[in-house]
Design a protein around this motif. Sequence first.
Motif, short mmCIF file in Angstrom:
data_model
loop_
_atom_site.label_atom_id
_atom_site.label_comp_id
_atom_site.label_asym_id
_atom_site.label_seq_id
_atom_site.Cartn_x
_atom_site.Cartn_y
_atom_site.Cartn_z
N MET A 1 -14.70 -29.11 -40.07
CA MET A 1 -14.24 -28.02 -39.27
C MET A 1 -13.78 -27.05 -40.34
N LEU A 2 -14.25 -27.31 -41.58
CA LEU A 2 -13.81 -26.13 -42.53
C LEU A 2 -13.86 -24.67 -42.08
N ILE A 3 -15.27 -24.19 -41.62
CA ILE A 3 -15.50 -22.79 -41.44
C ILE A 3 -15.63 -23.07 -39.92
N THR A 4 -14.65 -22.64 -39.11
CA THR A 4 -14.65 -22.81 -37.65
C THR A 4 -14.74 -21.40 -36.85
N THR A 5 -15.31 -20.41 -37.37
CA THR A 5 -15.07 -19.09 -36.44
C THR A 5 -16.19 -18.45 -36.53
N LEU A 6 -16.55 -17.87 -35.52
CA LEU A 6 -17.74 -16.92 -35.58
C LEU A 6 -17.39 -15.49 -35.67
N MET A 7 -16.14 -15.12 -36.00
CA MET A 7 -15.66 -13.85 -36.14
C MET A 7 -16.51 -13.12 -37.37
N MET A 8 -16.85 -13.98 -38.36
CA MET A 8 -17.39 -13.53 -39.64
C MET A 8 -18.72 -13.39 -39.25
N THR A 282 -11.96 -33.56 -42.39
CA THR A 282 -12.19 -33.63 -43.62
C THR A 282 -11.82 -32.54 -44.49
N SER A 283 -11.34 -31.48 -43.82
CA SER A 283 -11.30 -30.23 -44.73
C SER A 283 -9.78 -30.17 -45.02
N SER A 284 -8.85 -31.25 -44.52
CA SER A 284 -7.55 -31.16 -45.14
C SER A 284 -7.44 -32.38 -45.79
N VAL A 285 -5.98 -32.32 -46.44
CA VAL A 285 -5.78 -33.46 -47.17
C VAL A 285 -5.54 -34.79 -46.10
N VAL A 286 -5.49 -36.29 -46.70
CA VAL A 286 -5.30 -37.36 -45.81
C VAL A 286 -3.70 -37.62 -45.64
N ALA A 287 -3.45 -37.80 -44.34
CA ALA A 287 -2.17 -38.04 -44.19
C ALA A 287 -1.40 -39.22 -44.92
N GLY A 288 -0.13 -38.63 -45.28
CA GLY A 288 0.72 -40.26 -45.97
C GLY A 288 1.22 -40.89 -44.85
N PRO A 289 2.09 -41.71 -45.40
CA PRO A 289 2.65 -42.64 -44.27
C PRO A 289 3.41 -41.94 -43.20
N TRP A 290 3.29 -42.47 -42.00
CA TRP A 290 3.94 -41.74 -41.09
C TRP A 290 5.58 -42.29 -40.89
N GLY A 339 -2.65 -30.61 -42.30
CA GLY A 339 -3.40 -29.72 -41.38
C GLY A 339 -3.91 -28.42 -41.89
N ASP A 340 -3.29 -27.90 -42.93
CA ASP A 340 -3.88 -26.81 -43.54
C ASP A 340 -5.16 -27.06 -44.19
N VAL A 341 -6.03 -26.03 -44.16
CA VAL A 341 -7.34 -26.13 -44.69
C VAL A 341 -7.33 -26.01 -46.16
N VAL A 342 -8.06 -27.04 -46.69
CA VAL A 342 -8.06 -27.28 -48.23
C VAL A 342 -9.30 -27.15 -48.75
N ALA A 343 -9.57 -26.15 -49.82
CA ALA A 343 -11.09 -26.19 -50.56
C ALA A 343 -10.66 -26.36 -52.14
N ASN A 344 -11.40 -27.30 -52.62
CA ASN A 344 -11.18 -27.52 -54.07
C ASN A 344 -9.88 -27.76 -54.32
N GLY A 345 -9.14 -28.36 -53.79
CA GLY A 345 -7.54 -28.74 -53.85
C GLY A 345 -6.77 -27.53 -53.66
N VAL A 346 -7.15 -26.42 -53.19
CA VAL A 346 -6.25 -25.28 -52.86
C VAL A 346 -6.20 -25.04 -51.40
N ILE A 347 -4.77 -24.69 -50.93
CA ILE A 347 -4.86 -24.39 -49.44
C ILE A 347 -5.13 -23.05 -49.34
N LEU A 348 -5.97 -22.62 -48.28
CA LEU A 348 -6.47 -21.40 -47.89
C LEU A 348 -5.65 -20.97 -46.80
N ALA A 349 -4.67 -20.23 -47.25
CA ALA A 349 -3.55 -19.83 -46.46
C ALA A 349 -4.08 -18.79 -45.38
N ASP A 350 -5.22 -18.14 -45.65
CA ASP A 350 -5.77 -17.28 -44.46
C ASP A 350 -6.07 -18.00 -43.30
N TRP A 351 -6.13 -19.25 -43.42
CA TRP A 351 -6.75 -20.18 -42.38
C TRP A 351 -5.42 -20.77 -41.36
#
Length: 378
Positions: A1-8, A282-290, A339-351
Amino acid sequence: MLITTLMMAGTTLLAQTPDYTSPDYDAADSWLCRPGREDACTIDLDTTIIEADGSLRVETYRAAEDPGVDCFYVYPTVSNDMTPNSDMVANDEEHRVIAAQFARFGEVCRTYAPMYRQVTLTALRSMMAGQPVTADGVTAYRDVQNAFAHYMEHDNDGRPYVLIGHSQGARMLEQLVARVVDGQAVQTNMLSAMLIGYNVAVPPGEPVGSAFQAVPSCQSADQTGCFISYVSFRSDAPPPDASRFGKLPDPAVEVACTNPADLAGNSDSPLEAYLATGGAFTSSVVAGPWVEGGAEITTDFVRVPGLITGQCLNNEHGSYFAISVHGDPSDPRTDDIVGDVVANGVILADWGLHLLDIGIAQGDLIDLVASQAVAFDQ
C-alpha cells in the motif's frame, strides 16, 4: 500500500484503451466478497481491547445475519503484479486489505467487493522514480463502473447501499458518484459514499459543489445521500508544503474533511480505531509491544480505547483530519501507533497517516452506516 492514489496518474499519465472488454462479473472469482459464501470477508476478526492499565479482553466479531444495507467496496492500490495494471486474480495483498479495511463492515451490511484491474504498486513506484508509466486508469474505472452496474442489476433490488473506497478506490468511486449517482435516481437509496484517503474538492466552507453538484458532504449522523471524506495526518505533523494530501492547487476549492466521530460538531473526538496487531502493512514500521511486559496478543487486530482522537482542521497547512495520540508514559500501554509511510527508513511526511485512514476510525464509520440505515427507514 505504499503508493495508493491515482491523483498522480489519473488524468495525465493514464491512456485510454480502445479495445476495452469488461471482466465477467457473473463469475464468482471476479468478486473478493459477496453475500452467502465463504470468501475474503468471512474471516476471524476477533479483536483484543487494550485498556490504559494494560488489561486485555477479546471482543468477539459477529457478522449480521440479515442486514438491511449493502456495502460496495473498492480497495486501494495493493497489487504487486508486475504489470502496469493488475490481473483479476486475488493474491494475498487483496485479501489482507479486505481484512484490514472492509470485512468488519459485515457487522452492519451485506458485503460486495469486486476485483478490478487497478493501477499496480509496480507502476506507481516506477512513476515516482521518474520512469515511463503506461498504466491505464480508464480501464480500472470502467471495471468498477461495470461491477457496480452488475450489482445494481442483479443484487440491489432497491436496498439502501453504502459506497466505501480508500485512495485509488476512493478515486474510482468519486468518478462513479459524479458520473452515475450525482443527482440521479440511484442517489435516493445511497446512504453515503465513504471516499477516504483522497482529496475530494469542495468550495471553501460549503458542503456541495466542485466534485459533485447534488451529493453534499455529510453534516450529521442521520443524513443520507451524502459523502464522507478525509485525509489523515498526525496533529503534530500536518501536511507539509507540496503535500500530496490535504491541499489542492486551485484556490477556489479545498479538500473536504468530515469527522466520522462527530459529523455535526467536529470536536476532537475519541476514535474507535481497529489497528492491525503487527503494524500497518509493509510500507510502515513494525508495531512494537502494545503492552509493556504484557501477555501475548493472539488476535490480528487491537483496539486502544481513549488513546486516539481526531478533528478536522482547516488552516495554513491545508484541510485534513488531525490525529492525536494521547500516550501516557506512566501506564503500561503503548504511547504511540505506527502507520506513517516509510521508504528506505525515512518517513514520507506528505503521505501523513494514509495507511491508517480507514482503520483509524473504522468503528465510527461502521456506526455511521448503522445510524444512517435507521434514518433511511424512518
